[in-house]
Each structure stands twice: as C-alpha cells, then as structure tokens.
Design an enzyme around this catalytic site. Sequence first.
Site, PDB file in Angstrom:
ATOM      1  N   ARG A 149       4.783 -13.019  -7.113  1.00 36.66           N
ATOM      2  CA  ARG A 149       4.484 -13.550  -5.795  1.00 36.66           C
ATOM      3  C   ARG A 149       5.591 -14.514  -5.372  1.00 36.66           C
ATOM      4  NH1 ARG A 149      -0.037 -13.942  -9.157  1.00 36.66           N
ATOM      5  NH2 ARG A 149      -1.838 -12.663  -8.536  1.00 36.66           N
ATOM      6  N   LYS A 173      -1.532 -17.812 -10.536  1.00 39.09           N
ATOM      7  CA  LYS A 173      -2.728 -18.387  -9.941  1.00 39.09           C
ATOM      8  C   LYS A 173      -3.590 -19.040 -11.013  1.00 39.09           C
ATOM      9  CE  LYS A 173      -3.310 -15.602  -5.761  1.00 39.09           C
ATOM     10  NZ  LYS A 173      -4.240 -14.722  -5.016  1.00 39.09           N
ATOM     11  N   HIS A 243       5.143 -10.034   0.545  1.00 35.79           N
ATOM     12  CA  HIS A 243       4.206  -9.397  -0.378  1.00 35.79           C
ATOM     13  C   HIS A 243       4.417  -7.887  -0.428  1.00 35.79           C
ATOM     14  CE1 HIS A 243       1.192 -11.226  -2.860  1.00 35.79           C
ATOM     15  NE2 HIS A 243       0.350 -10.241  -2.681  1.00 35.79           N
ATOM     16  N   ARG A 246       6.124  -6.866  -3.542  1.00 36.36           N
ATOM     17  CA  ARG A 246       5.180  -6.808  -4.667  1.00 36.36           C
ATOM     18  C   ARG A 246       4.381  -5.507  -4.615  1.00 36.36           C
ATOM     19  NH1 ARG A 246       2.190 -10.090  -8.301  1.00 36.36           N
ATOM     20  NH2 ARG A 246      -0.078  -9.963  -8.142  1.00 36.36           N
ATOM     21  N   HIS A 269      -3.013  -9.731 -12.539  1.00 37.14           N
ATOM     22  CA  HIS A 269      -4.361  -9.640 -11.985  1.00 37.14           C
ATOM     23  C   HIS A 269      -5.399  -9.886 -13.086  1.00 37.14           C
ATOM     24  CE1 HIS A 269      -3.042  -6.863  -8.432  1.00 37.14           C
ATOM     25  NE2 HIS A 269      -2.864  -8.148  -8.172  1.00 37.14           N
ATOM     26  N   TYR A 278      -3.794  -0.154  -5.584  1.00 43.15           N
ATOM     27  CA  TYR A 278      -2.469   0.470  -5.615  1.00 43.15           C
ATOM     28  C   TYR A 278      -2.501   1.913  -6.109  1.00 43.15           C
ATOM     29  CZ  TYR A 278      -0.742  -4.282  -5.085  1.00 43.15           C
ATOM     30  OH  TYR A 278      -0.481  -5.541  -4.622  1.00 43.15           O
TER      31      TYR A 278
END
Length: 301
Positions: A149, A173, A243, A246, A269, A278
């Site tokens: 990111r 994150k 993004h 990504r 993730h 995806y």
Amino acid sequence: METENKILNNYLDYLKYQKKYSINTVESYKNDIREFFRYLKSENLNYKDIEYSDIRFYLIYLKDEKKDNNSSTSRKLSSLRGFYKFLANEKIIKSNVFSLVSGPKKSKKLPRYFEYNELEEMFNVPDKRLPLGQRDYLILELLYATGIRVGELVNIKIKDIDFGRKNILILGKGNKERYVTYGEYCEEALKLYLKDGYYKLNDKNQKFLFLNKDGNKLTERGVRFILDKIIKKTSINKNISPHMIRHSFATHLLNEGCDLLTVQKLLGHESIKTTQIYTHISSERLKEVYYNAFPRAKIDK
C-alpha cells in the site's frame, strides 16, 4: 454535546490504542459518528435513547438527502454498529440497537488494474538521469513488485531493506509486520536511486527511503501527485489511483497461475475473503487458457 464528545473521544482512543486501528480508519469512524450526532441534533434525539425506527429514518436521510451510495451507507452503519457495541459494553446504553439493522447490498465492483503494456508505458516516463526521476521510477517498480500500500511505501526506512535476500520489512495495518520480496527490475531501480538520487536528496540525513525535493519524508499525498503527473505523460485514459498498482500486482500473479493463499500472504490480508475479489481473470486470459487446455478448441492441421 460535551458528554457526546467525551464518549466519542474515549471510543476513538479505544480504536487507536486497543484495536490498533490506523489513523485513517480512526478518522473515518470519527467522521461517520459525528455526522450521525449532527443528524440526531437536527431531529432533537438523544444518542442514548434511539430506537430501530430512528435508524430507518436515518438511512432514508442518507439515501434521499445525502445521496450516499450503498457502499458509503454500509460503511457508516458499520462505524455506528461498532460505536454502539462499545456503548453497550461500557454500560452506557442497555443494548446495541444497531445490531438489528442490516445495511444495503453492496454492488460488487471488480478492482481496476493496469494491463502489462500500460505499466510499461508508465515505467518509461521518469527521467532516470535525475534524482526525482530515479525516485519516481523506484516508486513504480516497488509498488508493482511488492503490491504494498502507499501508506506502507512511504514508511519504508533504509534499515528495513535486506539487500542480500531482496526482502523489505513492512509495517502494515494494525501495526502488523510482514516481509515482502522484490525482483531484479526493482533491485536495479533501488541500486540506482540509492547510489545517486537518494544521496543528492537526503541533505537532512533522513532514515526514510522516499524523500521529496526538499529532503523531507515523502507523504501519501505526494505519491498520488507523482503518479498523476506520470499518467498525464502517457496515453492511458483511466481514472487512476495508486491502489490500482496493488490491484495489478495481485491480478497479474493470479493470471500467471499463483495460488490464492500465496497472494493473500503477499498482500498482507488477514482474511482470504478479502483476497478473493482478485479472482476475476481477464477475458483474454480465459480465452488463452481455454484454447490451450480444451481438447476440441482447435482443429489439428
């Protein structure tokens, strides 16, 4: 209002320090809850005493007056559901009335991504003879090579890079760490920048990898500005966001046969469900697989 502000600040501290949510996420929660407080004030309602019917009217307000789409409404409901769960746990209210409310169905949108030729066109824009050009080229290569990111990109420090193993320690994150790997194209871009451009830009002895023209740490907004400038110098006619690179990383890996669990780990993730978005494959890729795999797709001549 003072009581509301105090309660809200307590909740935001809970999200920041206990849940370890990012600054952007906490800010989003704050904006959603404050908007709800303003609505309650306009309707002479107290946040402690709302009922199911009050929430339904609020949803009508969001749709008819605010013109919010389903995705925005769902996000706001999620923010309020979490806030009222906190209020119930703290015994400020008896029960979480938002737990009874289901949000509107989200329209499923496939992630937008760049085709290989579009990325190549972008890679050819930065002038690699100049310090800023070397930096911009590395930004493109590193975003695409790792799928990180933009917020993770700007926080990379030199000490986070393992040049021997071609690994970079990323703080993702929720302050969760992971390693990402980069390939030879990115390695060449990194060596060029560190040997020349970084040395010339870093007159303030910064620890961060990406710097602006003044020698300060590059911001997320700065990266977006750089990418906008690059796109304007190409023939690409798309509304783009950082993004999308990504998205391209994940999509191209899957198109080339990479398994979903590996892509999940590379993207950082927590849930495989997030990565499953995806699993769309371009129509050209489907055609290629079909003609190569199906025994009666082609006539042998």
